[in-house]
Design an enzyme around this catalytic site. Structure first.
Site, PDB file in Angstrom:
ATOM      1  N   VAL A 154       7.841   0.862  -0.579  1.00 59.71           N
ATOM      2  CA  VAL A 154       6.648  -0.225  -0.952  1.00 59.71           C
ATOM      3  C   VAL A 154       5.472   0.775  -0.512  1.00 59.71           C
ATOM      4  CG1 VAL A 154       5.776  -2.184  -0.154  1.00 59.71           C
ATOM      5  CG2 VAL A 154       8.127  -1.961  -0.580  1.00 59.71           C
ATOM      6  N   CYS A 155       5.472   1.573   0.571  1.00 63.53           N
ATOM      7  CA  CYS A 155       4.266   2.155   1.324  1.00 63.53           C
ATOM      8  C   CYS A 155       3.495   3.041   0.230  1.00 63.53           C
ATOM      9  CB  CYS A 155       4.743   3.219   2.355  1.00 63.53           C
ATOM     10  SG  CYS A 155       5.378   2.104   3.663  1.00 63.53           S
ATOM     11  N   PRO A 156       3.973   3.971  -0.566  1.00 63.46           N
ATOM     12  CA  PRO A 156       3.145   4.431  -1.876  1.00 63.46           C
ATOM     13  C   PRO A 156       2.551   3.464  -2.759  1.00 63.46           C
ATOM     14  CG  PRO A 156       5.416   4.598  -2.252  1.00 63.46           C
ATOM     15  CD  PRO A 156       5.657   4.121  -1.007  1.00 63.46           C
TER      16      PRO A 156
END
Length: 199
Positions: free
Chosen positions: A51-53
């Site tokens: 999810v982070c990118p």
């Protein structure tokens, strides 16, 4: 989750840390470097995850919109600045970030995450905390998501615009307010002007 020192209406916890800057260089930055600007300071769990990118790229892609509001976006995680740089240098199609328009802060000792109350101590990573800090260094907004759900850049832009509007005009912004929408005068009688227009 740690309790931290971040409190709405109080000065945001100061920090000094190494960041990977948009030019790909390492630089020690501190919150005080951005005095006179709004700051959106967001934490994410780890580099090279899923999810982070999507969040980081979304903020980076719209950094210019924040800049037009005199607002700096800064990301942070517990990874080293070397890890941040490796992730930036990894192509997007391989789960990397590609070139960034925002600084990414390294918090390997977890002190910043702890100060901001977003440390997931059992795993040594940060929850998805996001903090809006005004141009005087005062914390105006806090949201903290559990790990699996990303954040909305549109909503963060809206919140920055709303806080800046109230700072400038002294009126308050109702639910879902967007620039150009009606606001409310914070007075029992004058507020009727807004409420009388409601269906």
């Amino acid at each position: 989750m740690s309790s931290g020192n971040a409190k709405i209406g109080h000065p945001a916890p100061s920090f000094k840390a190494t960041a990977v800057m948009p030019d790909g260089q390492f630089k020690d930055i501190s919150l005080s470097d951005y005095k006179g600007k709004y700051v959106v300071f967001f934490f994410y769990p780890l580099d090279f995850t899923f999810v982070c990118p999507t969040e980081i790229i979304a903020f980076s892609d719209r950094a210019e919109e924040f800049k037009k509001l005199n607002c700096q976006v800064i990301g942070a995680s517990v990874d080293s600045h070397f890890c941040h740089l490796a992730w930036i240098n990894t192509p997007k199609k391989q789960g990397g970030l590609g070139p960034m328009n925002i600084p990414l802060v390294s918090d390997p000792k977890r002190t910043i995450a702890q100060d901001y109350g977003v440390l997931k101590a059992d795993e040594g990573i940060s929850f998805r905390g996001l903090f809006i800090i005004d141009d005087k260094g005062i914390l105006r907004q806090i949201t903290i998501n559990d790990l699996p759900v990303g954040r909305s850049v549109d909503e963060i832009l809206r919140l920055v615009q709303a806080f800046q509007f109230t700072d400038k005009h002294g009126e308050v912004c109702p639910a879902g307010w967007k620039p150009g929408s009606d606001t409310i005068k914070p007075d029992v009688n004058k507020s009727k002007e807004y409420f009388s227009k409601q269906k």
